[in-house]
Design a protein around this motif. Structure first.
Motif, PDB file in Angstrom:
ATOM      1  N   ALA A  65       8.767   3.105  -4.670  1.00 19.41           N
ATOM      2  CA  ALA A  65       8.707   4.238  -5.605  1.00 19.41           C
ATOM      3  C   ALA A  65       7.283   4.751  -5.793  1.00 19.41           C
ATOM      4  O   ALA A  65       7.076   5.925  -6.110  1.00 19.41           O
ATOM      5  CB  ALA A  65       9.300   3.827  -6.953  1.00 19.41           C
ATOM      6  N   MET A  66       6.289   3.875  -5.579  1.00 15.24           N
ATOM      7  CA  MET A  66       4.893   4.260  -5.737  1.00 15.24           C
ATOM      8  C   MET A  66       4.452   5.290  -4.705  1.00 15.24           C
ATOM      9  O   MET A  66       3.430   5.967  -4.904  1.00 15.24           O
ATOM     10  CB  MET A  66       3.990   3.018  -5.607  1.00 15.24           C
ATOM     11  N   PHE A  67       5.183   5.409  -3.617  1.00 18.61           N
ATOM     12  CA  PHE A  67       4.781   6.312  -2.537  1.00 18.61           C
ATOM     13  C   PHE A  67       5.678   7.540  -2.438  1.00 18.61           C
ATOM     14  O   PHE A  67       5.546   8.333  -1.500  1.00 18.61           O
ATOM     15  CB  PHE A  67       4.776   5.549  -1.212  1.00 18.61           C
ATOM     16  N   LEU A  68       6.572   7.702  -3.408  1.00 19.70           N
ATOM     17  CA  LEU A  68       7.455   8.866  -3.436  1.00 19.70           C
ATOM     18  C   LEU A  68       6.995   9.859  -4.486  1.00 19.70           C
ATOM     19  O   LEU A  68       6.421   9.474  -5.511  1.00 19.70           O
ATOM     20  CB  LEU A  68       8.890   8.431  -3.753  1.00 19.70           C
ATOM     21  N   HIS A  69       7.266  11.142  -4.246  1.00 27.90           N
ATOM     22  CA  HIS A  69       6.923  12.184  -5.209  1.00 27.90           C
ATOM     23  C   HIS A  69       8.078  13.171  -5.333  1.00 27.90           C
ATOM     24  O   HIS A  69       8.877  13.322  -4.408  1.00 27.90           O
ATOM     25  CB  HIS A  69       5.630  12.889  -4.797  1.00 27.90           C
ATOM     26  N   ARG A  91     -15.523   2.187  -3.363  1.00 27.60           N
ATOM     27  CA  ARG A  91     -16.935   1.967  -3.025  1.00 27.60           C
ATOM     28  C   ARG A  91     -17.586   0.969  -3.977  1.00 27.60           C
ATOM     29  O   ARG A  91     -18.485   0.226  -3.583  1.00 27.60           O
ATOM     30  CB  ARG A  91     -17.705   3.296  -3.074  1.00 27.60           C
ATOM     31  N   LEU A  92     -17.161   0.975  -5.219  1.00 28.43           N
ATOM     32  CA  LEU A  92     -17.795   0.109  -6.210  1.00 28.43           C
ATOM     33  C   LEU A  92     -17.354  -1.339  -6.117  1.00 28.43           C
ATOM     34  O   LEU A  92     -18.179  -2.252  -6.217  1.00 28.43           O
ATOM     35  CB  LEU A  92     -17.492   0.625  -7.627  1.00 28.43           C
ATOM     36  N   ILE A  93     -16.049  -1.583  -5.928  1.00 26.52           N
ATOM     37  CA  ILE A  93     -15.559  -2.969  -6.006  1.00 26.52           C
ATOM     38  C   ILE A  93     -15.142  -3.534  -4.651  1.00 26.52           C
ATOM     39  O   ILE A  93     -14.783  -4.706  -4.564  1.00 26.52           O
ATOM     40  CB  ILE A  93     -14.389  -3.099  -7.005  1.00 26.52           C
ATOM     41  N   GLY A  94     -15.195  -2.721  -3.600  1.00 22.57           N
ATOM     42  CA  GLY A  94     -14.826  -3.201  -2.274  1.00 22.57           C
ATOM     43  C   GLY A  94     -13.362  -2.949  -1.962  1.00 22.57           C
ATOM     44  O   GLY A  94     -12.520  -2.852  -2.863  1.00 22.57           O
ATOM     45  N   SER A  95     -13.054  -2.860  -0.687  1.00 23.51           N
ATOM     46  CA  SER A  95     -11.726  -2.439  -0.250  1.00 23.51           C
ATOM     47  C   SER A  95     -10.617  -3.419  -0.626  1.00 23.51           C
ATOM     48  O   SER A  95      -9.536  -3.016  -1.069  1.00 23.51           O
ATOM     49  CB  SER A  95     -11.721  -2.223   1.266  1.00 23.51           C
ATOM     50  N   ILE A  96     -10.848  -4.727  -0.458  1.00 22.84           N
ATOM     51  CA  ILE A  96      -9.809  -5.709  -0.761  1.00 22.84           C
ATOM     52  C   ILE A  96      -9.503  -5.728  -2.253  1.00 22.84           C
ATOM     53  O   ILE A  96      -8.335  -5.710  -2.669  1.00 22.84           O
ATOM     54  CB  ILE A  96     -10.217  -7.118  -0.281  1.00 22.84           C
ATOM     55  N   ASN A  97     -10.554  -5.774  -3.063  1.00 24.17           N
ATOM     56  CA  ASN A  97     -10.348  -5.770  -4.511  1.00 24.17           C
ATOM     57  C   ASN A  97      -9.647  -4.491  -4.960  1.00 24.17           C
ATOM     58  O   ASN A  97      -8.785  -4.521  -5.846  1.00 24.17           O
ATOM     59  CB  ASN A  97     -11.685  -5.902  -5.241  1.00 24.17           C
ATOM     60  N   TYR A  98     -10.030  -3.386  -4.350  1.00 22.91           N
ATOM     61  CA  TYR A  98      -9.411  -2.104  -4.694  1.00 22.91           C
ATOM     62  C   TYR A  98      -7.922  -2.105  -4.342  1.00 22.91           C
ATOM     63  O   TYR A  98      -7.085  -1.651  -5.133  1.00 22.91           O
ATOM     64  CB  TYR A  98     -10.124  -0.961  -3.987  1.00 22.91           C
ATOM     65  N   LEU A  99      -7.589  -2.615  -3.168  1.00 17.61           N
ATOM     66  CA  LEU A  99      -6.188  -2.669  -2.748  1.00 17.61           C
ATOM     67  C   LEU A  99      -5.366  -3.517  -3.720  1.00 17.61           C
ATOM     68  O   LEU A  99      -4.251  -3.139  -4.115  1.00 17.61           O
ATOM     69  CB  LEU A  99      -6.079  -3.249  -1.334  1.00 17.61           C
ATOM     70  N   ILE A 100      -5.912  -4.669  -4.114  1.00 13.24           N
ATOM     71  CA  ILE A 100      -5.209  -5.534  -5.061  1.00 13.24           C
ATOM     72  C   ILE A 100      -4.982  -4.808  -6.379  1.00 13.24           C
ATOM     73  O   ILE A 100      -3.876  -4.807  -6.935  1.00 13.24           O
ATOM     74  CB  ILE A 100      -5.990  -6.841  -5.288  1.00 13.24           C
ATOM     75  N   LEU A 101      -6.039  -4.180  -6.901  1.00 12.90           N
ATOM     76  CA  LEU A 101      -5.916  -3.480  -8.180  1.00 12.90           C
ATOM     77  C   LEU A 101      -4.887  -2.363  -8.103  1.00 12.90           C
ATOM     78  O   LEU A 101      -4.048  -2.208  -8.998  1.00 12.90           O
ATOM     79  CB  LEU A 101      -7.277  -2.932  -8.620  1.00 12.90           C
ATOM     80  N   TYR A 102      -4.920  -1.596  -7.026  1.00 16.02           N
ATOM     81  CA  TYR A 102      -4.007  -0.459  -6.892  1.00 16.02           C
ATOM     82  C   TYR A 102      -2.549  -0.930  -6.824  1.00 16.02           C
ATOM     83  O   TYR A 102      -1.702  -0.451  -7.582  1.00 16.02           O
ATOM     84  CB  TYR A 102      -4.358   0.333  -5.636  1.00 16.02           C
ATOM     85  N   LEU A 103      -2.267  -1.871  -5.939  1.00 15.85           N
ATOM     86  CA  LEU A 103      -0.889  -2.308  -5.742  1.00 15.85           C
ATOM     87  C   LEU A 103      -0.347  -3.070  -6.947  1.00 15.85           C
ATOM     88  O   LEU A 103       0.802  -2.864  -7.347  1.00 15.85           O
ATOM     89  CB  LEU A 103      -0.785  -3.169  -4.482  1.00 15.85           C
ATOM     90  N   VAL A 104      -1.157  -3.935  -7.524  1.00 16.83           N
ATOM     91  CA  VAL A 104      -0.682  -4.713  -8.670  1.00 16.83           C
ATOM     92  C   VAL A 104      -0.490  -3.817  -9.885  1.00 16.83           C
ATOM     93  O   VAL A 104       0.490  -3.976 -10.634  1.00 16.83           O
ATOM     94  CB  VAL A 104      -1.643  -5.880  -8.980  1.00 16.83           C
ATOM     95  N   SER A 105      -1.388  -2.852 -10.103  1.00 22.61           N
ATOM     96  CA  SER A 105      -1.213  -1.908 -11.211  1.00 22.61           C
ATOM     97  C   SER A 105       0.079  -1.123 -11.032  1.00 22.61           C
ATOM     98  O   SER A 105       0.847  -0.937 -11.987  1.00 22.61           O
ATOM     99  CB  SER A 105      -2.401  -0.942 -11.289  1.00 22.61           C
ATOM    100  N   GLY A 106       0.316  -0.654  -9.804  1.00 18.27           N
ATOM    101  CA  GLY A 106       1.547   0.081  -9.534  1.00 18.27           C
ATOM    102  C   GLY A 106       2.778  -0.776  -9.707  1.00 18.27           C
ATOM    103  O   GLY A 106       3.801  -0.330 -10.244  1.00 18.27           O
TER     104      GLY A 106
END
Length: 217
Positions: A65-69, A91-106
């Motif tokens: 559902a996170m990828f549907l609009h 850029r600030l927290i790095g790609s891996i940390n960013y991916l974790i934050l994005y997916l887990v938040s979603g």
């Protein structure tokens, strides 16, 4: 710079964000191929519908559902914000940390919608994850204040306030989804924020850009 060169440079500094936007675009195309933005199509492709998740254990919907609009405007608005703010946070927290934050938040946003929202509601969109991104940036202005200028801090905080107001006054918005992503982002950044901005590959990237510039002269 050519479009191809711009894309290569953007991907170099923001690989995860580029892939996320690409997945959103792919699902937009798939939505059109299946017949457009109808309830039946969105349900078929993975929209959140609590009875399907709770009763039928269709847990893949929590991610899909996170990828549907629900419309072109919905897609453009979410991905414009993601293009700007997601890139900045990566850029600030790095790609891996960013991916974790994005997916887990979603994911947390999806879970909150499923188990605490309207039972018969159908929900889609990247907003929960994007609110996690915005919340992460907001928290950084408090715990990593020295990373930002006063102007940047003011802009980030004002943006968060405006988006929270937007959540409550605009109809057909998933309030629980937005707030779930927001709270998740605030907490996750405490675990994922490095001591310094993630510039470990800065010189390598700058050299790569110089090579691109030489090739296009």
């Amino acid at each position: 710079m050519s479009f191809t060169k711009n894309l290569k440079t953007y991907f170099l500094f923001h690989p995860v964000n580029t892939i996320l936007i690409g997945l959103n675009l792919l699902m937009l195309i798939v939505t059109y191929l299946f017949g457009g933005f109808t309830t039946a199509v969105l349900l078929k492709l993975g929209a959140i519908f609590p009875p399907y998740i709770i009763d039928n254990q269709e847990y893949h919907r929590l991610i899909l559902a996170m990828f549907l609009h629900g419309s072109i405007i919905h897609f453009l608005m979410n991905n414009f914000v993601l293009y700007q703010l997601g890139a900045y946070l990566e850029r600030l927290i790095g790609s891996i940390n960013y991916l974790i934050l994005y997916l887990v938040s979603g994911l947390i946003s999806s879970i909150v919608i499923t188990y605490f929202g309207e039972v018969m509601s159908i929900t889609i969109g990247a907003s929960g994850a994007i609110y996690g991104v915005m919340a992460g940036l907001l928290m950084l202005t408090f715990i990593r204040t020295h990373w930002f200028s006063d102007h940047q801090i003011r802009n980030i905080r004002q943006l968060m306030i405006l988006n929270v107001i937007f959540t409550f006054i605009v109809p057909n918005i998933s309030i629980l989804g937005h707030l779930g992503g927001l709270v998740a982002g605030l907490l996750l950044i405490l675990l994922l924020s490095p001591k310094r901005p993630d510039y470990r590959n800065k010189l390598t990237k700058e050299k790569y850009i110089n090579v691109l510039n030489e090739q296009n002269r």
